[in-house]
Design a protein around this motif. Structure first.
Motif, PDB file in Angstrom:
ATOM      1  N   LEU A   1      -1.148  -2.299   6.720  1.00  0.00           N
ATOM      2  CA  LEU A   1      -0.478  -3.491   6.195  1.00  0.00           C
ATOM      3  C   LEU A   1      -0.782  -4.691   7.089  1.00  0.00           C
ATOM      4  CD1 LEU A   1       1.409  -5.137   4.406  1.00  0.00           C
ATOM      5  CD2 LEU A   1       3.338  -4.171   5.693  1.00  0.00           C
ATOM      6  N   ALA A   2      -0.713  -4.517   8.396  1.00  0.00           N
ATOM      7  CA  ALA A   2      -1.022  -5.612   9.327  1.00  0.00           C
ATOM      8  C   ALA A   2      -2.444  -6.110   9.117  1.00  0.00           C
ATOM      9  CB  ALA A   2      -0.817  -5.153  10.774  1.00  0.00           C
ATOM     10  N   HIS A   3      -3.366  -5.191   8.887  1.00  0.00           N
ATOM     11  CA  HIS A   3      -4.763  -5.582   8.641  1.00  0.00           C
ATOM     12  C   HIS A   3      -4.872  -6.383   7.343  1.00  0.00           C
ATOM     13  CE1 HIS A   3      -9.105  -5.444   8.652  1.00  0.00           C
ATOM     14  NE2 HIS A   3      -9.059  -4.990   7.413  1.00  0.00           N
ATOM     15  N   ARG A   4      -4.166  -5.962   6.301  1.00  0.00           N
ATOM     16  CA  ARG A   4      -4.210  -6.695   5.030  1.00  0.00           C
ATOM     17  C   ARG A   4      -3.598  -8.085   5.176  1.00  0.00           C
ATOM     18  NH1 ARG A   4      -3.339  -1.430   3.142  1.00  0.00           N
ATOM     19  NH2 ARG A   4      -1.088  -1.683   2.992  1.00  0.00           N
ATOM     20  N   LEU A   5      -2.541  -8.198   5.962  1.00  0.00           N
ATOM     21  CA  LEU A   5      -1.941  -9.520   6.199  1.00  0.00           C
ATOM     22  C   LEU A   5      -2.919 -10.424   6.937  1.00  0.00           C
ATOM     23  CD1 LEU A   5       1.684  -8.542   7.237  1.00  0.00           C
ATOM     24  CD2 LEU A   5       1.017  -9.770   5.174  1.00  0.00           C
TER      25      LEU A   5
ATOM     26  N   GLY B   1      -6.047 -10.922   4.440  1.00  0.00           N
ATOM     27  CA  GLY B   1      -5.751 -11.405   3.098  1.00  0.00           C
ATOM     28  C   GLY B   1      -6.355 -10.532   2.012  1.00  0.00           C
ATOM     29  N   HIS B   2      -6.884  -9.357   2.404  1.00  0.00           N
ATOM     30  CA  HIS B   2      -7.487  -8.448   1.413  1.00  0.00           C
ATOM     31  C   HIS B   2      -6.484  -7.388   1.009  1.00  0.00           C
ATOM     32  CE1 HIS B   2     -11.235 -10.031   3.242  1.00  0.00           C
ATOM     33  NE2 HIS B   2     -11.552 -10.105   1.964  1.00  0.00           N
ATOM     34  N   HIS B   3      -6.363  -7.210  -0.283  1.00  0.00           N
ATOM     35  CA  HIS B   3      -5.477  -6.190  -0.844  1.00  0.00           C
ATOM     36  C   HIS B   3      -6.362  -5.178  -1.543  1.00  0.00           C
ATOM     37  CE1 HIS B   3      -1.941  -9.151  -0.998  1.00  0.00           C
ATOM     38  NE2 HIS B   3      -2.894  -9.669  -0.273  1.00  0.00           N
ATOM     39  N   PRO B   4      -5.899  -3.918  -1.589  1.00  0.00           N
ATOM     40  CA  PRO B   4      -6.693  -2.894  -2.281  1.00  0.00           C
ATOM     41  C   PRO B   4      -6.875  -3.200  -3.748  1.00  0.00           C
ATOM     42  CG  PRO B   4      -4.641  -1.949  -1.375  1.00  0.00           C
ATOM     43  CD  PRO B   4      -4.648  -3.403  -1.073  1.00  0.00           C
TER      44      PRO B   4
ATOM     45  N   GLY C   1       0.816  -1.215   0.000  1.00  0.00           N
ATOM     46  CA  GLY C   1       0.000   0.000   0.000  1.00  0.00           C
ATOM     47  C   GLY C   1       0.845   1.258   0.000  1.00  0.00           C
ATOM     48  N   ASP C   2       0.457   2.233   0.830  1.00  0.00           N
ATOM     49  CA  ASP C   2       1.129   3.526   0.871  1.00  0.00           C
ATOM     50  C   ASP C   2       2.352   3.555   1.775  1.00  0.00           C
ATOM     51  OD1 ASP C   2      -0.716   4.638  -0.889  1.00  0.00           O
ATOM     52  OD2 ASP C   2      -2.057   5.269   0.727  1.00  0.00           O
ATOM     53  N   LEU C   3       2.696   2.420   2.349  1.00  0.00           N
ATOM     54  CA  LEU C   3       3.850   2.354   3.242  1.00  0.00           C
ATOM     55  C   LEU C   3       5.125   2.594   2.445  1.00  0.00           C
ATOM     56  CD1 LEU C   3       4.818   1.775   6.096  1.00  0.00           C
ATOM     57  CD2 LEU C   3       4.823  -0.651   5.531  1.00  0.00           C
ATOM     58  N   ASP C   4       5.906   3.566   2.877  1.00  0.00           N
ATOM     59  CA  ASP C   4       7.148   3.923   2.190  1.00  0.00           C
ATOM     60  C   ASP C   4       8.324   3.350   2.975  1.00  0.00           C
ATOM     61  OD1 ASP C   4       8.904   5.076   0.401  1.00  0.00           O
ATOM     62  OD2 ASP C   4       8.867   7.040   1.385  1.00  0.00           O
ATOM     63  N   ILE C   5       8.912   2.280   2.462  1.00  0.00           N
ATOM     64  CA  ILE C   5      10.044   1.635   3.127  1.00  0.00           C
ATOM     65  C   ILE C   5      11.319   2.247   2.566  1.00  0.00           C
ATOM     66  CG2 ILE C   5      11.236  -0.545   3.565  1.00  0.00           C
ATOM     67  CD1 ILE C   5       8.447  -0.383   4.821  1.00  0.00           C
ATOM     68  N   GLU C   6      12.100   2.861   3.452  1.00  0.00           N
ATOM     69  CA  GLU C   6      13.338   3.505   3.029  1.00  0.00           C
ATOM     70  C   GLU C   6      14.576   2.750   3.489  1.00  0.00           C
ATOM     71  OE1 GLU C   6      13.217   7.558   4.279  1.00  0.00           O
ATOM     72  OE2 GLU C   6      11.385   7.969   3.182  1.00  0.00           O
ATOM     73  N   THR C   7      14.439   1.909   4.518  1.00  0.00           N
ATOM     74  CA  THR C   7      15.581   1.190   5.077  1.00  0.00           C
ATOM     75  C   THR C   7      15.274  -0.300   5.080  1.00  0.00           C
ATOM     76  OG1 THR C   7      16.046   3.091   6.511  1.00  0.00           O
ATOM     77  CG2 THR C   7      17.116   1.015   7.063  1.00  0.00           C
ATOM     78  N   PHE C   8      16.218  -1.075   4.574  1.00  0.00           N
ATOM     79  CA  PHE C   8      16.058  -2.524   4.525  1.00  0.00           C
ATOM     80  C   PHE C   8      17.045  -3.186   5.462  1.00  0.00           C
ATOM     81  CE2 PHE C   8      14.887  -1.089   0.200  1.00  0.00           C
ATOM     82  CZ  PHE C   8      13.557  -1.456   0.228  1.00  0.00           C
TER      83      PHE C   8
END
Length: 114
Positions: A104-108, A111-114, A50-57
Motif C-alpha cells: 500500500l505504501a508503494h502504491r501511495l 500512484g499506481h494501483h493494480p 489491495g489485499d490489506l485486510d483492515i479489521e480495526t478502525f
C-alpha cells in the motif's frame, strides 16, 4: 523526502465519521513540506488498499519513500494520534509490518494501483 500519512477507514463506521475531522486537524499542525495526507475509504478505494485486510478502525499508515514507519490501528483519540505522528515522522526507523502495508505504501508513493 516525501512522507505519506494515510488513515484507513470506512464510510459506514461511525467512529471513522467523527475521527476524520480529528485526523485532518492533527495533520494540518504538521510541517507540510513533502507531506502527503490521505483519508482512504477502504471500500471506495479497494484497488488502492489491495489485499490489506483492515479489521480495526481507524488504522494509520506512515511511510517515507523507502520504508513503512508505522502501520496499525489507533485508539480514536486526538492526543494519541498527535503523539504517534510526531514520533514516527521524526524517526525514520522502518517498522516490522505485513507485506500488504508495504505494498500500500508503494502504491501511495507511485500512484499506481493494480
Amino acid at each position: 523526502m516525501s512522507l505519506h500519512v494515510a488513515c484507513l477507514c470506512a464510510a459506514w463506521c461511525r467512529t471513522c465519521e467523527s475521527y476524520q475531522e480529528v485526523f485532518e486537524a492533527a495533520c494540518a499542525e504538521l510541517p507540510q513540506a513533502g507531506l502527503h495526507v490521505r483519508w482512504i475509504d477502504i471500500e471506495d478505494e479497494a484497488e488502492l488498499v489491495g489485499d490489506l485486510d483492515i479489521e480495526t478502525f481507524p488504522t494509520l499508515l506512515i511511510a517515507d519513500g523507502e520504508h513503512v514507519r508505522f502501520a496499525g490501528p489507533l485508539p480514536p483519540q486526538p492526543e494519541t494520534l498527535k503523539r504517534v505522528l510526531r514520533a514516527h515522522l521524526a524517526d525514520a526507523t522502518p517498522a516490522r509490518v505485513a507485506a500488504e502495508y508495504i505494498e500500500l505504501a508503494h502504491r501511495l508513493k507511485t500512484g499506481h494501483h493494480p
